[in-house]
Design a protein around this motif. Structure first.
Motif, PDB file in Angstrom:
ATOM      1  N   LYS A   1       0.857  -1.187   0.000  1.00  0.00           N
ATOM      2  CA  LYS A   1       0.000   0.000   0.000  1.00  0.00           C
ATOM      3  C   LYS A   1       0.889   1.231   0.000  1.00  0.00           C
ATOM      4  N   ILE A   2       0.755   2.040  -1.038  1.00  0.00           N
ATOM      5  CA  ILE A   2       1.605   3.221  -1.200  1.00  0.00           C
ATOM      6  C   ILE A   2       0.730   4.466  -1.264  1.00  0.00           C
ATOM      7  N   GLY A   3       1.058   5.437  -0.425  1.00  0.00           N
ATOM      8  CA  GLY A   3       0.319   6.690  -0.395  1.00  0.00           C
ATOM      9  C   GLY A   3       0.996   7.752  -1.243  1.00  0.00           C
ATOM     10  N   ILE A   4       0.209   8.448  -2.018  1.00  0.00           N
ATOM     11  CA  ILE A   4       0.689   9.589  -2.811  1.00  0.00           C
ATOM     12  C   ILE A   4       0.294  10.826  -2.019  1.00  0.00           C
ATOM     13  N   VAL A   5       1.256  11.431  -1.349  1.00  0.00           N
ATOM     14  CA  VAL A   5       0.996  12.510  -0.403  1.00  0.00           C
ATOM     15  C   VAL A   5       1.076  13.860  -1.109  1.00  0.00           C
ATOM     16  N   ILE A   6      -0.041  14.580  -1.108  1.00  0.00           N
ATOM     17  CA  ILE A   6      -0.062  15.941  -1.647  1.00  0.00           C
ATOM     18  C   ILE A   6       0.517  16.841  -0.568  1.00  0.00           C
ATOM     19  N   GLY A   7       1.715  17.365  -0.814  1.00  0.00           N
ATOM     20  CA  GLY A   7       2.475  18.069   0.210  1.00  0.00           C
ATOM     21  C   GLY A   7       2.260  19.554   0.309  1.00  0.00           C
ATOM     22  N   SER A   8       1.286  20.096  -0.389  1.00  0.00           N
ATOM     23  CA  SER A   8       0.976  21.515  -0.300  1.00  0.00           C
ATOM     24  C   SER A   8      -0.440  21.679   0.224  1.00  0.00           C
ATOM     25  N   VAL A   9      -0.648  22.699   1.032  1.00  0.00           N
ATOM     26  CA  VAL A   9      -1.985  23.005   1.548  1.00  0.00           C
ATOM     27  C   VAL A   9      -2.448  24.379   1.081  1.00  0.00           C
ATOM     28  N   ARG A  10      -1.700  24.992   0.194  1.00  0.00           N
ATOM     29  CA  ARG A  10      -2.008  26.351  -0.274  1.00  0.00           C
ATOM     30  C   ARG A  10      -3.272  26.384  -1.117  1.00  0.00           C
ATOM     31  N   GLU A  11      -3.939  27.522  -1.091  1.00  0.00           N
ATOM     32  CA  GLU A  11      -5.064  27.749  -1.995  1.00  0.00           C
ATOM     33  C   GLU A  11      -4.496  27.845  -3.415  1.00  0.00           C
ATOM     34  N   GLY A  12      -5.202  27.278  -4.374  1.00  0.00           N
ATOM     35  CA  GLY A  12      -4.751  27.318  -5.755  1.00  0.00           C
ATOM     36  C   GLY A  12      -3.515  26.490  -6.024  1.00  0.00           C
ATOM     37  N   ARG A  13      -3.230  25.531  -5.175  1.00  0.00           N
ATOM     38  CA  ARG A  13      -2.004  24.717  -5.280  1.00  0.00           C
ATOM     39  C   ARG A  13      -1.960  23.928  -6.584  1.00  0.00           C
ATOM     40  N   THR A  14      -0.768  23.838  -7.128  1.00  0.00           N
ATOM     41  CA  THR A  14      -0.579  23.030  -8.334  1.00  0.00           C
ATOM     42  C   THR A  14      -0.296  21.573  -7.980  1.00  0.00           C
ATOM     43  N   GLY A  15       0.049  21.317  -6.741  1.00  0.00           N
ATOM     44  CA  GLY A  15       0.387  19.964  -6.311  1.00  0.00           C
ATOM     45  C   GLY A  15      -0.746  18.976  -6.450  1.00  0.00           C
ATOM     46  N   GLU A  16      -1.976  19.444  -6.360  1.00  0.00           N
ATOM     47  CA  GLU A  16      -3.107  18.537  -6.492  1.00  0.00           C
ATOM     48  C   GLU A  16      -3.175  17.966  -7.908  1.00  0.00           C
ATOM     49  N   GLY A  17      -2.955  18.804  -8.920  1.00  0.00           N
ATOM     50  CA  GLY A  17      -2.927  18.331 -10.299  1.00  0.00           C
ATOM     51  C   GLY A  17      -1.788  17.356 -10.537  1.00  0.00           C
ATOM     52  N   VAL A  18      -0.636  17.641  -9.959  1.00  0.00           N
ATOM     53  CA  VAL A  18       0.515  16.745 -10.083  1.00  0.00           C
ATOM     54  C   VAL A  18       0.201  15.400  -9.422  1.00  0.00           C
ATOM     55  N   ALA A  19      -0.356  15.449  -8.223  1.00  0.00           N
ATOM     56  CA  ALA A  19      -0.682  14.206  -7.505  1.00  0.00           C
ATOM     57  C   ALA A  19      -1.729  13.394  -8.261  1.00  0.00           C
ATOM     58  N   ASN A  20      -2.694  14.062  -8.865  1.00  0.00           N
ATOM     59  CA  ASN A  20      -3.700  13.341  -9.650  1.00  0.00           C
ATOM     60  C   ASN A  20      -3.070  12.664 -10.857  1.00  0.00           C
ATOM     61  N   TRP A  21      -2.075  13.314 -11.474  1.00  0.00           N
ATOM     62  CA  TRP A  21      -1.336  12.720 -12.593  1.00  0.00           C
ATOM     63  C   TRP A  21      -0.580  11.475 -12.118  1.00  0.00           C
ATOM     64  N   VAL A  22       0.088  11.573 -10.963  1.00  0.00           N
ATOM     65  CA  VAL A  22       0.806  10.430 -10.401  1.00  0.00           C
ATOM     66  C   VAL A  22      -0.176   9.301 -10.108  1.00  0.00           C
TER      67      VAL A  22
END
Length: 184
Positions: free
Chosen positions: A4-25
């Motif tokens: 079981k591997i977790g893909i951790v979205i490491g940003s909590v900012r509003e408008g963060r680009t990390g969510e799109g990156v994590a969804n791609w991963v």
């Protein structure tokens, strides 16, 4: 049993680009059958600033804050991680560092790979993460994906250049292999 591997979205900012990156991963990982991948959104846990007088490593997974207890349970249930980490001011993001520091044995002797992003691909943040995760004897995967704000993001948002898919496959191959070897 499947890793079981977790893909951790490491940003909590509003408008963060990390969510799109994590969804791609996650989309790439979901095509695999050799491990179970889960998105872990740090923002949803609302981990407070670490103020407890008890050192997390000595807390025996008994935390003062319910949000930290929930974070602990989510991390403890995983065998390995992909940190999707931004680079802020040539370093690691404060929210993810605080969340990492808020736990102890939940991280111990597990694997971690890095997908970073920033003006220079987030490589300085990853080098700092490698030093940080060593404290818990985590096995960090050498291969990484370093996304540049000027090459992998455009007016429409996240748009990785062609070679990134292969880099991600290599990272996931290495991470799953190392995770399975540690679990034996």
């Amino acid at each position: 049993m499947t890793a079981k591997i977790g893909i951790v979205i490491g940003s909590v900012r509003e408008g963060r680009t990390g969510e799109g990156v994590a969804n791609w991963v996650h989309a790439a990982a979901a095509q695999r059958t050799d491990a179970e991948f889960t998105l872990v959104d740090l923002k949803k846990f609302n981990v407070p600033i670490l103020t407890s007088s008890t050192v997390p490593g000595a807390a025996n997974k008994q935390y003062d804050e319910p949000a930290v207890t929930a974070w602990s349970a989510a991390i403890d249930a995983l065998d390995g991680f992909v940190f999707v980490t931004p680079e802020y001011n040539h370093g690691v993001p404060g929210a993810l560092k605080n969340a990492f520091d808020s736990l102890g044995s939940e991280w111990a002797e597990k694997t971690v790979g890095f997908v970073s992003y920033g003006a220079d691909g987030g490589i300085r943040a990853v080098e700092q993460w490698r030093q940080i995760v060593a404290n818990f004897h985590m096995v960090d995967i050498r291969s990484q994906v370093a996304l540049g704000l000027f090459s992998d993001f455009g007016p429409e948002g996240f748009a990785p250049i062609e070679r990134r898919a292969g880099e991600l496959t290599t990272l996931l191959d290495n991470l799953v292999d190392a995770t399975n070897r540690l679990r034996r």
